[in-house]
Scaffold this active site. Structure first.
Site, PDB file in Angstrom:
ATOM      1  N   CYS A   1       3.420  -4.212  -9.913  1.00 29.46           N
ATOM      2  CA  CYS A   1       4.831  -4.371 -10.295  1.00 29.46           C
ATOM      3  C   CYS A   1       5.061  -4.653 -11.777  1.00 29.46           C
ATOM      4  CB  CYS A   1       5.438  -5.504  -9.474  1.00 29.46           C
ATOM      5  SG  CYS A   1       5.490  -5.126  -7.726  1.00 29.46           S
TER       6      CYS A   1
HETATM    7  N1  LIG Z   1       2.830  -5.197  -3.799  1.00 30.01           N
HETATM    8  C1  LIG Z   1       3.806  -5.930  -4.274  1.00 30.01           C
HETATM    9  O1  LIG Z   1       3.625  -7.100  -4.561  1.00 30.01           O
HETATM   10  C2  LIG Z   1       5.207  -5.347  -4.459  1.00 30.01           C
HETATM   11  C3  LIG Z   1       6.249  -6.228  -4.717  1.00 30.01           C
HETATM   12  C4  LIG Z   1       7.524  -5.738  -4.882  1.00 30.01           C
HETATM   13  C5  LIG Z   1       7.755  -4.365  -4.813  1.00 30.01           C
HETATM   14  N2  LIG Z   1       6.726  -3.508  -4.587  1.00 30.01           N
HETATM   15  C6  LIG Z   1       7.041  -2.086  -4.496  1.00 30.01           C
HETATM   16  O2  LIG Z   1       6.976  -1.679  -3.141  1.00 30.01           O
HETATM   17  C7  LIG Z   1       6.477  -0.347  -3.039  1.00 30.01           C
HETATM   18  C8  LIG Z   1       5.239  -0.304  -2.157  1.00 30.01           C
HETATM   19  O3  LIG Z   1       4.242  -1.100  -2.772  1.00 30.01           O
HETATM   20  P1  LIG Z   1       2.961  -1.612  -1.984  1.00 30.01           P
HETATM   21  O4  LIG Z   1       2.342  -2.643  -2.853  1.00 30.01           O
HETATM   22  O5  LIG Z   1       3.285  -1.965  -0.572  1.00 30.01           O
HETATM   23  O6  LIG Z   1       2.081  -0.283  -1.989  1.00 30.01           O
HETATM   24  P2  LIG Z   1       0.760  -0.003  -1.123  1.00 30.01           P
HETATM   25  O7  LIG Z   1       0.000   1.021  -1.855  1.00 30.01           O
HETATM   26  O8  LIG Z   1       0.110  -1.293  -0.734  1.00 30.01           O
HETATM   27  O9  LIG Z   1       1.342   0.621   0.231  1.00 30.01           O
HETATM   28  C9  LIG Z   1       1.997   1.840   0.286  1.00 30.01           C
HETATM   29  C10 LIG Z   1       1.596   2.521   1.590  1.00 30.01           C
HETATM   30  O10 LIG Z   1       2.355   3.723   1.696  1.00 30.01           O
HETATM   31  C11 LIG Z   1       1.505   4.729   2.233  1.00 30.01           C
HETATM   32  N3  LIG Z   1       2.072   6.020   1.844  1.00 30.01           N
HETATM   33  C12 LIG Z   1       1.999   6.655   0.641  1.00 30.01           C
HETATM   34  N4  LIG Z   1       2.704   7.803   0.687  1.00 30.01           N
HETATM   35  C13 LIG Z   1       3.226   7.897   1.937  1.00 30.01           C
HETATM   36  C14 LIG Z   1       4.035   8.846   2.597  1.00 30.01           C
HETATM   37  N5  LIG Z   1       4.450   9.930   1.962  1.00 30.01           N
HETATM   38  N6  LIG Z   1       4.367   8.608   3.876  1.00 30.01           N
HETATM   39  C15 LIG Z   1       3.948   7.504   4.535  1.00 30.01           C
HETATM   40  N7  LIG Z   1       3.174   6.562   3.953  1.00 30.01           N
HETATM   41  C16 LIG Z   1       2.827   6.743   2.680  1.00 30.01           C
HETATM   42  C17 LIG Z   1       0.157   4.444   1.599  1.00 30.01           C
HETATM   43  O11 LIG Z   1      -0.889   5.019   2.355  1.00 30.01           O
HETATM   44  C18 LIG Z   1       0.127   2.920   1.642  1.00 30.01           C
HETATM   45  O12 LIG Z   1      -0.425   2.434   2.853  1.00 30.01           O
HETATM   46  C19 LIG Z   1       6.247   0.119  -4.477  1.00 30.01           C
HETATM   47  O13 LIG Z   1       7.389   0.766  -4.934  1.00 30.01           O
HETATM   48  C20 LIG Z   1       6.079  -1.191  -5.227  1.00 30.01           C
HETATM   49  O14 LIG Z   1       6.433  -1.067  -6.588  1.00 30.01           O
HETATM   50  C21 LIG Z   1       5.462  -3.989  -4.399  1.00 30.01           C
END
Ligand SMILES: NC(=O)c1ccc[n+]([C@@H]2O[C@H](COP(=O)([O-])OP(=O)(O)OC[C@H]3O[C@@H](n4cnc5c(N)ncnc54)[C@H](O)[C@@H]3O)[C@@H](O)[C@H]2O)c1
Length: 445
Positions: free
Chosen positions: A282
């Site tokens: 992030c």
């Molecule tokens: N991790 C954090 O602390 C956090 C905090 C706030 C916001 N975010 C935001 O949330 C979003 C997700 O982040 P995250 O950390 O959970 O990511 P992550 O990589 O842990 O998880 C994303 C998941 O989505 C799956 N994926 C990817 N493309 C896909 C598709 N087309 N269809 C279905 N599944 C799909 C991946 O396999 C993965 O399991 C991002 O935009 C991130 O910026 C993350």
């Protein structure tokens, strides 16, 4: 663009009834750090939740009742799967039966540092194939202001279904702070901005089942901007702390002492701390979404650029401190034994994404240092063509090193022991602040 809500909105009322009676079926797309805790949370409220996930191993694990995210209670997940309240699939066909879709797919930067929204676009296309009335779609992936109305709304509207009447669309930023013992999904207020008032209303109702406080805002773009403000605020303040660290070194002052003393001011000051650089999915990434969008509108986001410049050069600053510390002992970095202590991007987690440890590792590798690392949460690092494995932290290992560099201050590490056996410690996190009579020479950021 403004949308009118109709008073007689039967699809909205039908959806609200399903949500409020907890008969609504939820679909969480992307079961990662954000999606899985959310899916488990909604399933715990009594909703039936299906995770839609591309990674077949994650799908298999969920359907076997196995957890893979630190913030999720594994017993709770297993129970929800056994009670058939939570399952997973790699097929979007299930969306035909889903009332509320929450999108939690990754939004990284591409090789040129611009937003990579390909996962959102791909999911949007699949949702369009299964869009029906009534259905609520909420984007949680962090993205630039305007994404929901520019990127998703026009495509879904092409189906002929009407926004705010047949389907409902909103943005709600995710605020999860991995491994935060105090704030989790339920007690972290949730900001929600819908395209129309009916969109906001249905999204507020959906999150209200799980989260104690939902904060409605006037549009998806406002909600998108809220998220970027929060993380840009952190990036800029960390950038300031990093620059203050550099200034304090020039002035011969201890930056940690300065910040701690300033933090006693009960108003108007909030402490941020320096470190070896920014990490995670992030803070290093989100401000770039904002500056990219503003660049397209011919505005230069100077604060963001400056903070990014300072934060991204911290690994080089750490390298320079290591070289100077070794130089004082008539040693070159080339061939020196260097132990990196902690490589995850922050304390007590296993997430390596964007970790500054990877930059420090690369720089040390370029200088032909003899590198090893220890991290109780990260067993292995794939770095280019090299694979590093976490070594056991023993007195012999420590005394054998020319320098130990603390990159991440995991609580499982005994810093008294580190400073008893190591000769030279470069501490980028003030992890050694409580060490009593160290044998090692300690150099702090
Ligand atoms: N991790 C954090 O602390 C956090 C905090 C706030 C916001 N975010 C935001 O949330 C979003 C997700 O982040 P995250 O950390 O959970 O990511 P992550 O990589 O842990 O998880 C994303 C998941 O989505 C799956 N994926 C990817 N493309 C896909 C598709 N087309 N269809 C279905 N599944 C799909 C991946 O396999 C993965 O399991 C991002 O935009 C991130 O910026 C993350």
């Amino acid at each position: 663009m403004s949308y009118q809500n109709t008073d007689n909105n039967s699809h909205r009322d039908e959806l609200l009834e399903r949500i409020n009676s907890r008969r609504a079926r939820f679909g969480v797309v992307g079961l990662g750090y954000v999606g899985l805790p959310l899916a488990v949370g909604f399933a715990e409220t009594g909703m039936r939740v299906t995770g839609i996930e591309l990674d077949p191993e994650k799908v298999r694990m969920i359907n076997r009742g196995e957890n893979f995210i630190g913030d999720v209670d594994p017993d709770l997940l297993a129970r929800l799967v056994a009670e058939k309240r939570l399952d997973a699939t790699d097929s979007f066909d299930v969306l035909d039966e889903i009332d509320v879709i929450i999108i939690c797919v990754p939004t990284p930067l591409n090789k040129t540092g611009d937003p990579d929204i390909s996962a959102i676009v791909s999911v949007r296309n699949r949702i369009r194939e299964h869009l029906h009335a009534p259905q609520l779609i909420v984007l949680e992936s962090t993205t630039y202001p305007g994404s929901v109305s520019e990127l998703i709304l026009p495509y879904l509207s092409e189906t002929g279904l009407k926004i705010g009447e047949d389907f409902f669309l909103a943005f709600s930023p995710e605020r999860i702070d991995p491994n935060n013992p105090t704030y989790q999904v339920v007690n972290t207020p949730k900001v929600v901005g819908g395209v129309t008032s009916a969109c906001t209303q249905t999204a507020v109702a959906a999150y209200g089942q799980l989260v104690k406080r939902v904060v409605p805002v006037s549009s998806p773009a406002t909600a998108e901007m809220v998220k970027l403000l929060e993380n840009t605020f952190r990036s800029i303040n960390i950038g300031l702390a990093n620059e203050v660290a550099i200034m304090c070194r020039i002035l011969g002052l201890d930056v940690w002492e300065v910040i701690e003393a300033a933090a006693t001011k009960p108003f108007g000051f909030m402490p941020f701390y320096p470190g070896p650089g920014l990490g995670g999915h992030c803070i290093p990434v989100d401000p770039s979404y904002l500056s990219w969008k503003l660049r397209a509108l011919k505005y230069r986001t100077r604060f963001i650029e400056l903070a990014t410049e300072i934060n991204s050069t911290m690994p080089e600053y750490v390298l320079r401190l290591a070289m100077t510390a070794l130089n004082d002992e008539k040693k070159a970095l080339k061939g020196s034994k260097v132990l990196l202590l902690g490589v995850a991007y922050k304390r007590d987690i296993d997430d390596l994404r964007e970790s500054p440890a990877l930059d420090v590792l690369r720089l040390l590798d370029d200088m032909e240092a003899d590198i090893a690392y220890h991290d109780p949460h990260v067993p292995k690092i794939n770095h280019g063509s090299s694979v590093y494995e976490s070594v056991e932290l023993t007195p012999t290992l420590l005394s054998d090193q020319d320098i130990v560099i603390i990159i991440t201050d995991h609580t499982a590490i005994d810093y008294n022991e580190v400073c008893r056996h190591a000769r030279l410690v470069l501490d980028t996190r003030n992890a050694t602040r409580n060490v009593i009579s160290p044998a090692a020479r300690i150099v702090k950021l």
